[in-house]
Structures are given as C-alpha cells and as structure tokens.
Design an enzyme around this catalytic site. Structure first.
Site, PDB file in Angstrom:
ATOM      1  N   HIS A  68       0.846  -1.204   0.000  1.00 47.30           N
ATOM      2  CA  HIS A  68       0.000   0.000   0.000  1.00 47.30           C
ATOM      3  C   HIS A  68       0.874   1.243   0.000  1.00 47.30           C
ATOM      4  CE1 HIS A  68       0.765  -0.771   4.265  1.00 47.30           C
ATOM      5  NE2 HIS A  68       0.453   0.468   4.522  1.00 47.30           N
ATOM      6  N   ASP A  72       6.111   4.053   4.972  1.00 47.66           N
ATOM      7  CA  ASP A  72       6.929   3.005   5.594  1.00 47.66           C
ATOM      8  C   ASP A  72       6.837   1.700   4.795  1.00 47.66           C
ATOM      9  OD1 ASP A  72       4.265   2.799   6.477  1.00 47.66           O
ATOM     10  OD2 ASP A  72       4.840   1.571   8.181  1.00 47.66           O
ATOM     11  N   HIS A 157      -7.495  -1.373   5.589  1.00 51.21           N
ATOM     12  CA  HIS A 157      -6.415  -0.495   6.039  1.00 51.21           C
ATOM     13  C   HIS A 157      -6.463   0.895   5.401  1.00 51.21           C
ATOM     14  CE1 HIS A 157      -2.730   0.668   7.917  1.00 51.21           C
ATOM     15  NE2 HIS A 157      -2.104   0.818   6.772  1.00 51.21           N
ATOM     16  N   GLU A 203       1.384  -8.718   9.440  1.00 50.48           N
ATOM     17  CA  GLU A 203       1.748  -7.593  10.300  1.00 50.48           C
ATOM     18  C   GLU A 203       1.250  -7.892  11.705  1.00 50.48           C
ATOM     19  OE1 GLU A 203      -0.208  -4.339  11.318  1.00 50.48           O
ATOM     20  OE2 GLU A 203      -2.015  -4.514  10.093  1.00 50.48           O
ATOM     21  N   HIS A 392       6.383  -6.204  11.328  1.00 55.24           N
ATOM     22  CA  HIS A 392       5.711  -4.933  11.550  1.00 55.24           C
ATOM     23  C   HIS A 392       5.062  -4.885  12.928  1.00 55.24           C
ATOM     24  CE1 HIS A 392       3.195  -1.410  10.718  1.00 55.24           C
ATOM     25  NE2 HIS A 392       3.892  -1.221   9.620  1.00 55.24           N
TER      26      HIS A 392
END
Lengths: 577, 774
Positions: A68, A72, A157, A203, A392
């Site tokens: 995405h 980061d 997200h 994640e 993550h």
C-alpha cells in the site's frame, strides 16, 4: 530439500521501513520497500547491500511488490529503483499506483528542501520509478514469469491496500502488508481465500490489543471518515463555522477516494449512487490568509507530526491561545514538534531563538486501521497456513501473539529480527499423470473411485519430456523401448540334516505339502521343489557334511510367499516320526 | 542499571555501544576498567551468557561496542583476555545477516589493529613474527578455508576481501602469500564453493596492488613476484566457474588497469560467449562473421542457454549488462567487436520479438525460450543504446533502426520496453548525424525519421500514460538537439506530432501534462508550431500558447504541469523570445501573479528564478565571485536603476519577493533572500538614488512586512515608490535572515538541548501510542 527463505531487511521486530525478502523455489521477491520515519541518515532506508552482494539487483530479484501507499511501505522505492539500480517490475494495485507518487513527492520535499539533504531522489526519479509499476487488480492472477505468479486480495487499512499471494509451482507465501479485519465507515474488511499457503507473513502492530467493537468504531476513523462525520454533524447541528483542508495532500487523497469508489465499503458505494459523499458542502480548500480570519474554524493540515510546512505554520499562529485545540492524528517521531507537545512540553524553542509558549489544548487520537490480535487470528484461521511469520510490530507483543498462534493453530510461528533469515523446508507436490489404460484396468477390478477412501494404485512411474506419468509396466516397456527382465530373489537356508540332498528335498516337500494346503507344491524329477513360482533346491554344505543348504528363489511378484517360505524353513523341519 | 532484571534489549544494546564510544579513549578505557565495567559488558560475565544474548540487537550492540572500543593496545589486550575473539568467530555465522557481517568486519579491524602498532615496520611477510592475536585469527581463516562447509568458506573469503580492500600494510602481502595456495585449492572442488565470495576476493586482491584500477599502495618487488600466481589463479577461476558465475569476474578483470593480455582475452571471451552462441545459432548462412572465431559454440554456454528459460534469460541479461558497462570504459578491449556485437543484439531482439526465423535446432529452441521475454528485451535495448557510441556499416545501422522501429510499433511491447526503445532510438539518431559542420541529416536518417514520426504519433495517443510520457520525453530531447535542422523541422511539421503534443496539455495524467508543457515549450522555442503562423501576426500562436501556459499555471490541480509551465516561461524570458521581448513587463507581471498564489513551493521558487532573470536583464548579471559583494564590476548608472525599480514596482516583483521572504517553505525564502540581497547590492552601487527615508510609505511597508513575518499575510503591500524600496531593503536584516534560513528546519530539534528535553519528557510519555505509526 526445497525451502522458503525469508529475511526482513526492515519491519523485523520493528515498525517502519518494511522490506522483506522472500526466496521461494529459486525465485526472489521483495515485499515492500519502505522508509523509517525515525531516521534521517542512512538508516532511513533498508540496507540493500545485502542484496547487491549477491550480484546485480535486477538479475537477483524477480519482482518487487508494494502492499500500500504508506511511506513506511514504499518510501524507499525511487531510491531503490533509480539510485541503487533495480530495473525490474514493481507490482501494486491501481489506487496505490495513483497515490504513491503524491506521498513520495511530499517526502522528497521534506527531506531535500526542508532539511537540505543532498543526494536524495528527484521528482524525475519518482516518475521514472512509477513507470516501472505494473498495476494489478484484486483477485487477478498475474504471471510475473513462467513460474512465478502473484494474486492480490483486499486488505482494508487504506485505499488500495492489498495482501499478496506469491506462488511458484505448488509452494506459496501470503504477505498481508497492513490490514484491517473490521470494516470501518469507508473501507471494507480484509478477506482472503482458504489458500493454505506454506507461509503467512502477517503484520502484528496491534498484536496484544483486542479492541471492543463499539469503541473501535468510534475511534478508528480515517481522515476521510472525519470529513464524513464532520459534514454530517455540521448539517445536523446547523453549524456555520467553516472547515478547511490545507494544501494538496488531503485534497488529492479525497480525489482518489472518489476515483476508486469501488474499493470502498458497500455502504459508501450505495450512498455514492444517490450522492457522492465525498463532495462536501461544508469543507473547502484552505488558503494561508484564512488562518487570520476571526471566529471558529476547523482546519485539516499536513504534515501530521508538525515538523514542517502548513500545519507547523498554523500551529505557531494558534499555539498561544488556550481556546484553540490541536488533535494529533497519530504517532509522532522523536524530534518533531508533534512529539514534543504530546510529551507535555509547553515551551518550544523555534527557529531564530524564539520561544513559543503552547497554551492551546493538545489531544491525541489514533487514526490507523490495523488488525488487532483477534483480527490476526481470524486471518490465520481464514488462510490456514502451514507456518506463520510476524513482522511490523514490537518484539514483546509479537512474542505473545506467537504463542497464541502456535497454541491455537498448531503451526510454527516465527518472528525474525531485521537481518535474520528464517528457512522453512517444503515438500513440493509433484503432479503425475495417470494413463487411461491403467485407470481402466483399475476400474475393471471393482470399486468406483471415492474421494474419501484412497486406494493403492500400482504402476510404473516414467518421466518423458519433463512430465511424470504412471502407466502399466507393459506400457512403460513399450514407451521406453526396453526389454523385460526377470528379477529373482535368492536366499540360503541352512538345514541340519545328515542325509543326502535328495532325501532332504523330499522331507522339505512333504513338510510344505502338509503346511501349504492352498498352494500348488510340486516335487520335480530333478529333485527340486516348487511352490507356485518359488524354487527350492537342496545342496551339500562344503565344509559341514551334517548340514544341507536349501536355495530358495522367487520372483518379485511372489515376494510375500517367498519371505513366508524362507521364515518357515528357517524354523527347521519336523522330526521324522 | 545493568543489574536490573528486566533491562530491555534495546537499552542494553545502547549501553554496549555507549561504553564502546567512551572506551575508545585510552584514559577513559582505563577508568572503565578500574570499575570492572568492561568485563561486565563485554566479557563472559556480561550479556554473552544470558538470555539477553538471544536478541540480535544485543549481539549487534556488543559487536559495535567492541568495534569502537578497539583503537589502542590496551583494548587489544582486553580483547585477548576476555576471549572476545572466539566469540567474534562464532558470531560470523550469526543468524542475523547484520550481526554476521559486522562480526566479519570487526575481525578485520582487530587483525589490522594487532598488525599495526609500534613493531609494524619490522613485521615482514613471515607469519611466525606476527602477534599471537593475529596468528589466532589467521589460523581461524585457514581452518575455515579448508572446511567442507560452504558457509565457513564464505565467511573466510569475505573477511579476506575486506582485508585486501581496506588494509594497507606490508603484512597483507605476507597474508596473501600464506593463504593463496588454500584459496587456489578451492578451485579443485566441484562445484567451486562460495564462488561469489571467491570472485570478490580475487578482484579485491588484484585491485589492491599497484596494477589495480583503484590505484592502491605501492608494493615491493617481492609481492610482484607473486603476481604470476594471482593471474594464474584468476585464469583458472575463469575456466572453472559456470558461465553465469564467471561473468562478474571477467568484467572485474577487464576493468583492471594492467593485467596480462592473455587473461584479458580469456575474460572478454567469457563475456562474449553467450552472444556468440546466439549469433551462431541464428546464422542464416554459414560463413556469417561470428563474435569469437573458432571458439563459438562453447558447449557449457550452450548447455546453460538451453537448460531452462530462467538460466537462459539470466545468462543473456548478465552478459548484455556487463558488456554495456564495459563499452564506455577507456580500458575496454581493443579492437572492440562493434559489428558482431551489433549483429548479436539485433539478433537477440529479433528472437525476442519473434521476427527471427532461425534454421538451426539450437536457434529454434532459443527462439522458443526468448520470444516475448521482456527482461531480455530491456537489457538488449539498453546495450543497443550503449553501442550507439561506436559506428557500424550502413547496412547494420539500417538493421538497428529497423528493429527499433519494429519494437516501437509492436503492440506486444510493454511500456518499459517502449521507454527503452525510445531511449535507444534517441541515442542512435543523435550519434548517426554527428558529422561536424553538417547542419542537415543524411538521407538514411531522414528516411528513418519519416517512418518514425507516425509511430511516435500513435504512441502519443496510447491509452497507457507511461507510453505517452516516454514519447513526449523523446520528442523534447530530439527537438532540443535537432530543432535547428531543416530535415527534422520539415519532417516534424509535416506530421501531426506538434498538434498532438499541444492536445496533450489537457491530458488527464499530470505527469503527461507536465511533459507536454515542456515539449510544447521546446517546440515553440524552435518555432515548430502546429500550424504555420499568420504572416501578419507572427506572435499570435505564441501568445495563445502563453495564454495556455498561464491558464495551466492558475488552474491545473497538480504541481508538475505548473512547475513545467514556470520553467518554460523562465526559458522564454532568458532566451529573449521575440514575442516575450515585445512586452516583457506584461509577461513577467502575468506569470508572477499566477505563481504568487501557487500552493506548490517549487512553482513559487521557480517564480523567483524568473524574477531573477528579469532583474539581471534590467540591471546586469550577478557577479560570479560572490553574488552579494558590494561594488560589482558591472554597476548600473543611477538613472537606469531608478527606471529599473519603477519597472519592478509596476510588475509587483517586490510584493512577490517580500511575500516569498517569509514563505513557510525554506527554499523559497532562501531564494528570495538571495534575490533581495542582489538587488540591495545593486542599489548600493549607485548611491545617488533618492531614498525615501522616514516617509510614511516606508513605515507602512515595514509594518506590513512585520505582520507578514508573524504569519499574517492577508494584507497587500500596495503601490511602492522606488525610494521606499531602497530604504526598506536597507532596514531589513537580510544577512541575519539568510543565516537563519541556511540552517535546516530541524536544526533546533537536532540540538543536544532538544534531545535532553525529549529524554526528560519521555519519562512521562504514554506507552500506548508507541507502535501506533502510520
């Protein structure tokens, strides 16, 4: 032994700078290519020298996948492709492709022009990098090359966020990127097939948090949702105070939410048919002059950490008045004004030795939409992986989740630190074709095939033109042009008997005749005994005249009977009465 | 703190690094030693044996701490006493790449430290004279080199690569003499273990000598005598490694300044081999000139090429990339086989596009593997572009143009392939008509252009923005170089390309709009308009284009097209285009007005660039020595300055510049500060200009500026008198502002005081939002 190797260059027991190298059946894939907000030196980007050490980057890597548009996850991409020299394909979804360059431009602006950094990527490099992008649709299987394929799944997200399945032959890895398992006001929940990958890389930002759904709904707004909320609230309360967007970013983000309406959740999509919710009546673009206008107002300004630009300028102007309030929309990196005011500092030293006294109210609200522990467990249950790998997140929280996953799903769970390699052995399934002849013969023998009752099928495995096939032995001989050979097993059994060989053979014959009533036992004129295809001959022992040697020989088809006979004879013959 | 039970691994790691920094000073080291702190941190009693050691960050901190600490003899003794060297040995195989790599480097550092010191000069190549610590490390390397486990061999080779890459002592020669037989013995194994690291080591050794490309230190004749051994090892390695593994070594050898010709020939052969095979396999008739006479068809290379698609693609891409890197180097092999190389690349591109019809069996199989392979297409087009630096017979150049055209036309070409095809075409076009003194194109190029422009036209209408953009970038570059050439002008004007370019100013994609603005600016700069301008009003078209640019500047929602428009305007003003020169005041006023409201800082900064060009045209160039020095060589007479200031007031340049001086984006403010300093210096050079002094106008301007500085930029400056401007310029502390602006925006946050504030404040921070990033 084939294996899957995973090495996080970033996001290993850490949040920020996501970059995970996956090697699967000889193919090398880089998952995300992010930057770290906390650093402005070499450490802001992943250390790519570990890849370049194994040769030219483009030769080593088969593709890069970006989950995405958050920096980061993609902030190091132009550096990687235009400065380190990766020239291969980069895969991402269409909304990510559209929004990515905007955020990269913003990042470049802050790094180069605010901080005066030399040797940073340029706008042209961002464009050249974006030209290497191949956009993928959800659930579309993209063939990277003859062996490697990838498939994107909806991740929630943020707009365009996707989970990716990477598959080579029968081996597969799923990378979640950041995802959200609870639908919010404008995006749906992440979803994946029961694809049973060898490894799920997930994640784990909220590895230890379980959010109650009501609070979650009230808190986990994304910026766009706030617009929707404020707009509704203003309408209901008949408020007149203006709401402004500061420069570009948010405005553009809204533009893309409008453009990619099919990516949003069902409710928004339905509403969109009647009225585009993103066309706000009360919300307008901000001009610098508006900051001095009298009366109340709401301003959305970037950047969110108050480290530069429009938001910092407005903050300076309004900080001195206790009637004002600033809401920090997320985590602030150490060193930023945002970090200082969140940690309670009230006197800030600004440029030119000025001291800014902060009298305004400071509030913090989380706006990130990540899966919580429950959501992560839900996804693991959904995908049914053989192994799980956590990235993550923070080590301590990961440890907790790791145990939970291992207990509940009975699968191995890993949490490598940056630079640590996890190696998973895999047993690839090899497809084998079965000849029609063999199948027909099998069918002729009786029962129909039944998925619940596997049956043993005998045949000869042959490899021809890189394909494996199971055929009857006759067909194998024919296809390979081979002559048939008979293979016989021979065993020597020592028999304590002082009589002559012929007599010993006769004793063996009568013993077997009495024991093996269902079999055809014969005593041949030459003195040898046969049981079906098994041949038994008696011979004298070269050294011990009191011992006779029985030579037992059989074909492989009568392996069972041959073994049985041998064991029988080894027990000795009954004493003659 | 270290005794704390629940010490986090990050803090422990930080403590280890901090202690290392302190102990780097010998007196500090002694102090820490007295307190027994160092053994507690780095010795057996430290985290080494505990649970904390499982955290890679702690191991990394341990290695980094020791790396900083090891700077003096006391540190070396400490390392030996606490058994650190053995730990470093084991850390070389650490599960974390970072820790393993750092441990390898630490080992080299310790070895170097041990070998330096007071007795350095007396330490000859004989290893038995070496200190015990160095002996121990060398023995470990020897054992690793003899190990049957590849990871250990790799570690030893990597350590040695770092030694020969970074250490500059006579002892390195002795080390090579001692270890080279063991290294050579690795070649006896099949397959050669750790081939990649072996290649790195051999190249590192070859470069470290006086013959190396990187220069390096001078060596005594005793080492030169071992050169023969090194060249032999290199030659053996080339022949032992697989074609894919040998490529980087061959390239490295060819980059060396001075090495035996036989070795260079062998190395070049390795790079050429894959292309030679392709050329031979695709040859239509026997007797076609090959790349490697007599040696073509090397069975190992052919086997690799045909073994699998990925092996074939990998080998070809490597060979093409390596040859592309070699091509521009002065030390590239001579004679350079330009013609067969061109033939080979064209053949590869044809195999990839499916237009080749090889008759041989190998050719057929290669065709099946390569057809449609984007990776090879990209690599081959890159190399084809690089080959444009050389020449070739016309027939072959025609073939090059024809394959490029085929790729540019093909619907199968991906956007990246098209981009590379455009780039290669540009390079070939520019190199094909480099003939000095010739202002027109040769007939072949002219013919090619006629065929190319319809293709470009088609690509400018591509549904894929990447393709439209690459087409426009190509057009801009072409026009920049060839805008004055009659043949190009005629061909372009006869096509629809200029009209299409203009239409792309309204493209939905902002990148494309920006490229269209640049291309249109370039075209119009050379007078290449979509339709011939009417003879009565030569500037009519230009004017409407200017209108279009101003429209883009004030209405386009994206920054890129607006930035491009500003650049075009600045270029027009700088080059004194006739139509701009007719009324530059109106032009500058219009552009500055549009730029002043822009949200994109780069547009505002570009506005200042334009303002500076205008200033220089009015007042003369900035001095090249120092832009702000008083008494510039070219001083303007007072009358000129007064007039100029009047003009600047009319175009509202001061309003624009002063607003920019307090811009929230630092580069804009910096640029404005430079501009105003330049103007002040000019004004000072002609002191006779009447200053307005304490007039009410000056006071009101100063008051407005103060409000602007405080962030209230709502109020306009109003009309200004030149005298008031000069007075205001003198009263504003521009030097002070310049110094403040020169510091990066986060200099305050970076100060130690700020760090301390953060540390203190961190005590009260909630843990909740720690991971709540992004």
């Amino acid at each position: 032994m084939p294996e899957i190797r995973v090495t996080p260059l970033g996001a290993g027991q850490d949040v920020g700078r996501s970059c995970i190298l996956v090697s699967i059946a000889g193919k090398n894939v880089m998952l995300d290519c992010g930057m770290h907000m906390g650093f402005s030196d070499d450490r802001r980007f992943p250390d790519f020298s570990y890849i370049t050490r194994s040769g030219r980057l483009t030769d080593f890597l088969d593709c890069v996948i970006i989950s995405h548009f958050h920096l980061d996850h993609c902030g190091a991409l132009p550096y990687f492709s235009e400065m380190v020299g990766y020239d291969g394909p980069i895969y991402m979804t269409q909304p990510t492709q559209a929004i990515c360059p905007i955020l990269l431009e913003d990042y470049r602006k802050i790094a180069v022009d605010k901080k005066g950094e030399a040797n940073f990527f340029t706008s042209q490099m961002i464009k050249d990098c974006m030209k290497k992008v191949v956009a993928v649709h959800l659930h579309q299987t993209v063939q990277v090359d003859d062996e490697l394929e990838i498939k994107a799944y909806y991740a929630g997200h943020v707009l365009g966020a996707a989970m990716f399945q990477i598959k080579v032959g029968s081996e597969s890895v799923v990378y979640t990127g950041d995802y959200n398992m609870t639908p919010d006001r404008h995006l749906g929940a992440a979803w994946i097939d029961k694809c049973r990958p060898n490894l799920l890389i997930t994640e784990s930002t909220y590895a230890t948090t379980i959010r109650d759904s009501k609070r979650c709904r009230e808190r986990d707004f994304l910026k766009k949702e706030l617009c929707i909320l404020l707009e509704t609230f203003w309408e209901r309360m008949d408020l007149k105070a203006p709401i402004y967007f500061s420069t570009g970013l948010t405005e553009k983000a809204n533009h893309y939410y409008k453009l990619f309406i099919p990516w949003t959740n069902q409710k928004i999509r339905k509403t969109f048919v009647q009225r585009n919710m993103f066309e706000f009546k009360h919300i307008k673009a901000f001009d610098r002059a508006f900051a001095d206008s009298p009366g109340p107002m709401v301003v959305f300004a970037t950047p969110g950490m108050l480290h530069a630009g429009q938001s910092l300028q407005i903050f300076r102007k309004w900080a001195g008045n206790e009637k004002n309030m600033v809401i920090m929309p997320g985590y602030c990196v150490q060193g930023t004004v945002g970090h200082k005011i969140l940690s309670g500092q009230r006197k800030l030293e600004m440029e030119g030795r000025q001291v800014l006294e902060v009298k305004m109210q400071v509030e913090y609200m989380s706006f990130s939409a990540h899966a919580d522990a429950k959501g992560i467990m839900q996804l693991v249950g959904q995908a049914e992986p053989e192994n799980v790998l956590l990235v993550h997140g923070e080590a301590k929280k990961m440890e907790f989740l790791k145990q939970k996953i291992e207990q509940e799903f009975r699968v191995s769970c890993y949490m490598p630190a940056n630079g640590e390699t996890v190696t998973l052995p895999t047993s690839p399934s090899i497809p084998v074709g079965i000849s029609l002849g063999l199948l027909k013969r099998e069918m002729a023998q009786g029962l129909l095939p039944d998925a619940k009752k596997p049956r043993l099928l005998h045949g000869t495995l042959i490899m021809k033109d890189s394909n494996l096939r199971l055929v009857s032995s006759e067909q194998a001989l024919k296809e390979l042009g081979l002559a048939e050979h008979q293979l016989r097993f021979t065993c020597r059994v020592h028999l304590h008997d002082t009589r002559k060989e012929q007599e010993a053979a006769a004793r063996v014959y009568s013993h077997l005749k009495s024991v093996l009533k269902d079999h055809c036992v014969q005593h041949l004129p030459d003195g040898s005994v046969t049981v079906e295809s098994i041949l038994i001959q008696a011979a004298a022992h070269s050294e011990d005249p009191g011992t006779k040697v029985l030579l037992v020989s059989w074909t492989y088809q009568d392996e069972e009977l041959g073994s049985y006979l041998t064991s029988l004879l080894k027990k000795g013959l009954p004493q003659a009465s | 703190m270290l005794k704390s039970q629940d010490l986090s691994s990050r803090i422990l790691s930080f403590s280890l690094r901090l202690a290392g920094i302190f102990a780097a000073q010998e007196n500090c080291f002694q102090y820490l030693q007295q307190g027994e702190l160092l053994p507690t941190l780095f010795g057996e009693a430290g985290p080494l044996g505990g649970a904390a050691w499982t955290a890679p960050t702690v191991r990394s901190g341990w290695v980094q701490g020791l790396r900083t600490l090891a700077r003096h003899p006391s540190a070396l003794r400490f390392l030996a006493a606490c058994g650190a060297v053995d730990t470093i040995f084991s850390l070389q195989g650490d599960s974390s790449l970072f820790v393993a790599s750092a441990a390898g480097q630490l080992l080299v550092h310790v070895l170097d430290l041990a070998m330096r010191g007071p007795a350095e000069g007396r330490r000859g190549p004989r290893a038995r004279d070496w200190p015990a610590c160095a002996q121990k490390i060398v023995c470990h390397i020897e054992d690793s080199l003899c190990s049957a486990a590849t990871p250990q061999v790799t570690q030893a080779l990597n350590v040695l690569t770092t030694v020969f890459g970074h250490c500059r002592g006579l002892w390195t020669q002795g080390l090579w003499v001692r270890l080279s037989p063991l290294v050579a013995r690795l070649l006896e194994k099949d397959p050669v273990p750790a081939s990649h690291s072996l290649v790195d080591l051999l190249l590192s050794v070859a470069r470290s000598g006086p013959r190396g490309a990187a220069g390096g230190v001078g060596r005594s004749s005793s080492v030169l005598s071992s050169d023969r051994g090194l060249w032999e090892t290199l030659a053996q390695t080339l022949s032992h490694l697989s074609p894919t593994q040998a490529g980087p070594l061959a390239l490295g050898i060819l980059k060396l300044q001075d090495c035996p010709q036989a070795l260079r020939t062998q190395a070049f052969g390795i790079l050429l081999q894959p292309l030679a095979c392709v050329l031979e396999a695709a040859a239509q008739a026997p007797g076609t000139p090959g790349l490697l006479e007599g040696a073509a068809g090397d069975s190992m290379t052919v086997d690799t090429l045909l073994s699998s698609k990925s092996a074939c693609v990998g080998l070809l891409c490597c060979a093409l990339a390596h040859l592309g890197l070699l091509q521009p180097l002065p030390q590239r092999p001579s004679p350079w086989p330009q013609v067969p190389l061109l033939g080979a690349v064209v053949t590869i591109l044809r195999l990839c596009s499916g237009s080749a019809a090889p008759t041989s069996d190998v050719g057929g199989r290669l065709c099946a593997i390569l057809v449609g392979c984007g990776r090879v297409q990209r690599a081959a087009l890159d190399f084809l572009g690089a080959l444009s630096q050389g020449t070739g017979p016309q027939e072959l150049v025609t073939q090059v143009f024809s394959i490029l055209l085929e790729y540019l036309m093909s619907p199968e070409s991906s956007s990246m392939v098209l981009k590379k095809a455009f780039q290669a075409t540009l390079r070939w076009l520019l190199s094909s008509s480099k003939t000095p003194g010739c202002c027109d194109l040769d007939p072949h190029t002219q013919q090619f252009l006629r065929e190319l422009l319809p293709v470009l036209q088609k690509r400018l209408c591509s549904p894929c923005w990447e393709v439209r953009d690459s087409g426009l970038e190509f057009l801009t570059q072409m026009t920049r170089q060839w805008g004055g050439r009659t043949g190009f002008r005629q061909a372009l004007l006869a096509s629809e390309v200029p009209e299409l370019t203009r239409q792309l100013l309204r493209d939905p994609e902002s990148y494309v709009r920006a490229s269209a603005v640049t291309a249109t600016g370039q075209l119009s700069g050379w007078g290449l308009r979509a339709t011939p301008a009417s003879p009565e009003r030569p500037g009519a078209q230009q004017e409407s284009l200017l209108g279009e640019l101003l429209h883009i500047l004030s209405t386009d929602s994206e920054g890129f097209p607006r930035r491009a428009a500003m650049q075009v305007c600045t270029e027009w003003l700088r080059d004194g285009r006739a139509d701009v020169a007719e009324d530059p005041e109106r032009f500058v006023a219009g552009v500055l007005q549009a730029a002043s409201r822009d949200l994109d800082w780069e547009v505002r900064a570009q506005g200042l660039e334009l303002a500076l060009v205008f200033l220089e045209q009015l007042l003369g160039q900035r001095g090249s020595r120092c832009p702000y020095s008083v008494g510039l060589p070219e001083t303007a007479p007072p009358g000129v300055l007064a007039q100029a200031l009047q003009v600047l007031c009319r175009v509202q340049l001061f309003e624009f510049a002063f607003r920019a001086l307090f811009d929230c984006d630092r580069p804009v403010a910096q640029k404005s500060c430079d501009l105003l300093l330049f103007l002040r210096a000019k004004a000072a050079s002609c002191g006779s200009l009447q200053e307005a002094g304490d007039s009410p106008s000056v006071a009101s301007v100063e008051a407005t500026l103060q409000r602007w500085q405080a962030g209230e930029q709502g109020q306009p400056l109003g009309y200004l008198e030149p005298g008031a401007i000069v007075a205001v310029l003198r009263s504003v502390d521009l030097e002070g502002l310049r110094d403040t602006l020169a510091e990066s925006s986060d200099h305050v946050e970076k100060s130690p005081q700020s760090l301390l504030q953060d540390v203190l404040a961190a005590v009260g921070v909630l843990g909740e939002n720690e991971a709540d990033c992004y």
